[in-house]
Design a protein around this motif. Sequence first.
Motif, PDB file in Angstrom:
ATOM      1  N   TYR A 268       0.785  -1.223   0.000  1.00  0.00           N
ATOM      2  CA  TYR A 268       0.000   0.000   0.000  1.00  0.00           C
ATOM      3  C   TYR A 268       0.825   1.285   0.000  1.00  0.00           C
ATOM      4  N   ILE A 269       2.085   1.207   0.399  1.00  0.00           N
ATOM      5  CA  ILE A 269       2.864   2.434   0.549  1.00  0.00           C
ATOM      6  C   ILE A 269       3.909   2.581  -0.562  1.00  0.00           C
ATOM      7  N   HIS A 270       4.824   1.630  -0.616  1.00  0.00           N
ATOM      8  CA  HIS A 270       5.922   1.764  -1.577  1.00  0.00           C
ATOM      9  C   HIS A 270       6.235   0.422  -2.224  1.00  0.00           C
ATOM     10  N   LYS A 271       5.993   0.321  -3.517  1.00  0.00           N
ATOM     11  CA  LYS A 271       6.347  -0.879  -4.274  1.00  0.00           C
ATOM     12  C   LYS A 271       7.742  -0.684  -4.857  1.00  0.00           C
ATOM     13  N   PRO A 272       8.700  -1.521  -4.474  1.00  0.00           N
ATOM     14  CA  PRO A 272      10.064  -1.368  -4.992  1.00  0.00           C
ATOM     15  C   PRO A 272      10.104  -1.434  -6.520  1.00  0.00           C
ATOM     16  N   SER A 273      11.005  -0.712  -7.104  1.00  0.00           N
ATOM     17  CA  SER A 273      11.159  -0.713  -8.551  1.00  0.00           C
ATOM     18  C   SER A 273      11.458  -2.125  -9.054  1.00  0.00           C
ATOM     19  N   GLY A 274      10.724  -2.555 -10.041  1.00  0.00           N
ATOM     20  CA  GLY A 274      10.950  -3.869 -10.631  1.00  0.00           C
ATOM     21  C   GLY A 274      10.248  -5.006  -9.924  1.00  0.00           C
ATOM     22  N   TYR A 275       9.565  -4.737  -8.780  1.00  0.00           N
ATOM     23  CA  TYR A 275       8.905  -5.816  -8.046  1.00  0.00           C
ATOM     24  C   TYR A 275       7.626  -6.249  -8.762  1.00  0.00           C
ATOM     25  N   SER A 276       7.434  -7.551  -8.881  1.00  0.00           N
ATOM     26  CA  SER A 276       6.201  -8.106  -9.431  1.00  0.00           C
ATOM     27  C   SER A 276       5.715  -9.238  -8.532  1.00  0.00           C
ATOM     28  N   TRP A 277       4.427  -9.382  -8.446  1.00  0.00           N
ATOM     29  CA  TRP A 277       3.820 -10.501  -7.756  1.00  0.00           C
ATOM     30  C   TRP A 277       3.962 -11.721  -8.661  1.00  0.00           C
ATOM     31  N   GLU A 278       4.518 -12.813  -8.153  1.00  0.00           N
ATOM     32  CA  GLU A 278       4.729 -13.975  -9.024  1.00  0.00           C
ATOM     33  C   GLU A 278       3.411 -14.632  -9.419  1.00  0.00           C
ATOM     34  N   CYS A 279       2.571 -14.934  -8.439  1.00  0.00           N
ATOM     35  CA  CYS A 279       1.297 -15.602  -8.692  1.00  0.00           C
ATOM     36  C   CYS A 279       0.226 -14.869  -7.904  1.00  0.00           C
ATOM     37  N   TYR A 280      -0.681 -14.232  -8.606  1.00  0.00           N
ATOM     38  CA  TYR A 280      -1.707 -13.415  -7.940  1.00  0.00           C
ATOM     39  C   TYR A 280      -3.078 -14.023  -8.195  1.00  0.00           C
ATOM     40  N   CYS A 281      -3.963 -13.960  -7.191  1.00  0.00           N
ATOM     41  CA  CYS A 281      -5.339 -14.416  -7.360  1.00  0.00           C
ATOM     42  C   CYS A 281      -6.275 -13.401  -6.718  1.00  0.00           C
ATOM     43  N   GLY A 282      -7.307 -12.991  -7.455  1.00  0.00           N
ATOM     44  CA  GLY A 282      -8.282 -12.046  -6.929  1.00  0.00           C
ATOM     45  C   GLY A 282      -9.679 -12.385  -7.412  1.00  0.00           C
ATOM     46  N   SER A 283     -10.617 -11.515  -7.121  1.00  0.00           N
ATOM     47  CA  SER A 283     -12.015 -11.690  -7.503  1.00  0.00           C
ATOM     48  C   SER A 283     -12.380 -10.667  -8.570  1.00  0.00           C
ATOM     49  N   GLU A 284     -13.603 -10.759  -9.047  1.00  0.00           N
ATOM     50  CA  GLU A 284     -14.047  -9.853 -10.111  1.00  0.00           C
ATOM     51  C   GLU A 284     -14.469  -8.516  -9.501  1.00  0.00           C
ATOM     52  N   ASP A 285     -13.485  -7.717  -9.113  1.00  0.00           N
ATOM     53  CA  ASP A 285     -13.798  -6.440  -8.480  1.00  0.00           C
ATOM     54  C   ASP A 285     -12.710  -5.416  -8.799  1.00  0.00           C
ATOM     55  N   ARG A 286     -12.958  -4.182  -8.376  1.00  0.00           N
ATOM     56  CA  ARG A 286     -12.046  -3.074  -8.661  1.00  0.00           C
ATOM     57  C   ARG A 286     -10.690  -3.285  -7.993  1.00  0.00           C
ATOM     58  N   LYS A 287     -10.699  -3.841  -6.785  1.00  0.00           N
ATOM     59  CA  LYS A 287      -9.440  -4.074  -6.079  1.00  0.00           C
ATOM     60  C   LYS A 287      -8.525  -4.982  -6.889  1.00  0.00           C
ATOM     61  N   THR A 288      -9.056  -6.048  -7.455  1.00  0.00           N
ATOM     62  CA  THR A 288      -8.254  -6.968  -8.257  1.00  0.00           C
ATOM     63  C   THR A 288      -7.659  -6.257  -9.465  1.00  0.00           C
ATOM     64  N   ARG A 289      -8.469  -5.473 -10.150  1.00  0.00           N
ATOM     65  CA  ARG A 289      -7.960  -4.755 -11.334  1.00  0.00           C
ATOM     66  C   ARG A 289      -6.848  -3.785 -10.926  1.00  0.00           C
ATOM     67  N   ARG A 290      -7.043  -3.118  -9.801  1.00  0.00           N
ATOM     68  CA  ARG A 290      -6.024  -2.162  -9.337  1.00  0.00           C
ATOM     69  C   ARG A 290      -4.720  -2.885  -8.983  1.00  0.00           C
ATOM     70  N   GLU A 291      -4.820  -4.026  -8.298  1.00  0.00           N
ATOM     71  CA  GLU A 291      -3.599  -4.719  -7.872  1.00  0.00           C
ATOM     72  C   GLU A 291      -2.884  -5.377  -9.043  1.00  0.00           C
ATOM     73  N   ILE A 292      -3.610  -5.854 -10.034  1.00  0.00           N
ATOM     74  CA  ILE A 292      -2.953  -6.403 -11.224  1.00  0.00           C
ATOM     75  C   ILE A 292      -2.187  -5.299 -11.946  1.00  0.00           C
ATOM     76  N   ARG A 293      -2.781  -4.125 -12.039  1.00  0.00           N
ATOM     77  CA  ARG A 293      -2.080  -2.987 -12.647  1.00  0.00           C
ATOM     78  C   ARG A 293      -0.835  -2.626 -11.836  1.00  0.00           C
ATOM     79  N   ARG A 294      -0.957  -2.608 -10.534  1.00  0.00           N
ATOM     80  CA  ARG A 294       0.136  -2.145  -9.676  1.00  0.00           C
ATOM     81  C   ARG A 294       1.281  -3.141  -9.607  1.00  0.00           C
TER      82      ARG A 294
END
Length: 335
Positions: A268-294
Amino acid sequence: MFLDSMDIDMVYCWCDGNDPEFINRKTYYLDQDSARPDNDSVGNHRFIDNDELRYSLRSLFMYAPWIHHVYIVTDRQTPKWLNLDYEKVSVIDHSVIMSPDLIPTFSAIAIEQHIANIPGLSEHFLYGNDDMFFGRPLTPSFFFTDEGEPIVFVKRFEKFKSIHGEVDFQKKYNTVSTWMKTNLISWKLLYERYHHQDFYVLSHTIDGYCKSLFQATLARYQDYLQDTLPSRFRNEREISRSLFGLDAYYSGHGNLKLIDSPGFWKKYIHKPSGYSWECYCGSEDRKTRREIRRFNPYVFCVNADAHSTPEDKKAMREFYQQLFPTASPFELPEK
């Protein structure tokens, strides 16, 4: 390198739960089922098609073009938009890989136990549901070691960090969801054979398998697996497919990779440069779309749930179109 010379296939399970014939079959067999499965296991949200497979195949073509062949496993259905003339795709009906007395089945767990029967399937293959996507360029080394053994992506639930004996197992089993029960049964079978107490579940992602190891696991646990197959719907006696990845690892084949969610600061505060989530799972909602983008995950899954609305479905289709705008050879040309 050995990996560069391997053929690696991709297997999807897919259904169109909007199809009236599918709905009629499902309704008929639900009415015959005395076990009365819970809504999370048999609700329409588990079967409705929101065009995910189309976009998953676009993501595959964009980010995993090294896939040798794609097999779509389904029951008397074919996506209307699928280009069957494309040499890299085949539709595999359940009747090709399953005994007639098991069809129809509406349990993904039962279907998954038969995917190694696909004619022509390569020794090395990936498996995923149609709601799983490649999020960025990947190589085979994401899924397999240099020796060609599977990398098993798992996560740990702290409340089940380790289980001690039958009494502890039964106490936990009686308090959890059907899905978690299938994971606990997998743990119990593995514990009885290998005596590892750590409790893992598969990270909800695209998995890498070796066909020979998959078949060896089927043979090891044949008695229990065969006993669960006749049920046509997901139920608490079935075994999570975590059995296949973890059995390969515990038997000395493959690597275990623990996937953790980013901590509060990173999330929520600072995502290090170049960091990616290896395997992400979410639901059909705005939060999921935001986190996939981030977090730009390497692989991600978007689960439908009983709370998804038509507006959620529409927003997700628009999101997939933004991520994967270009039609792939898997699709028929637009008229």
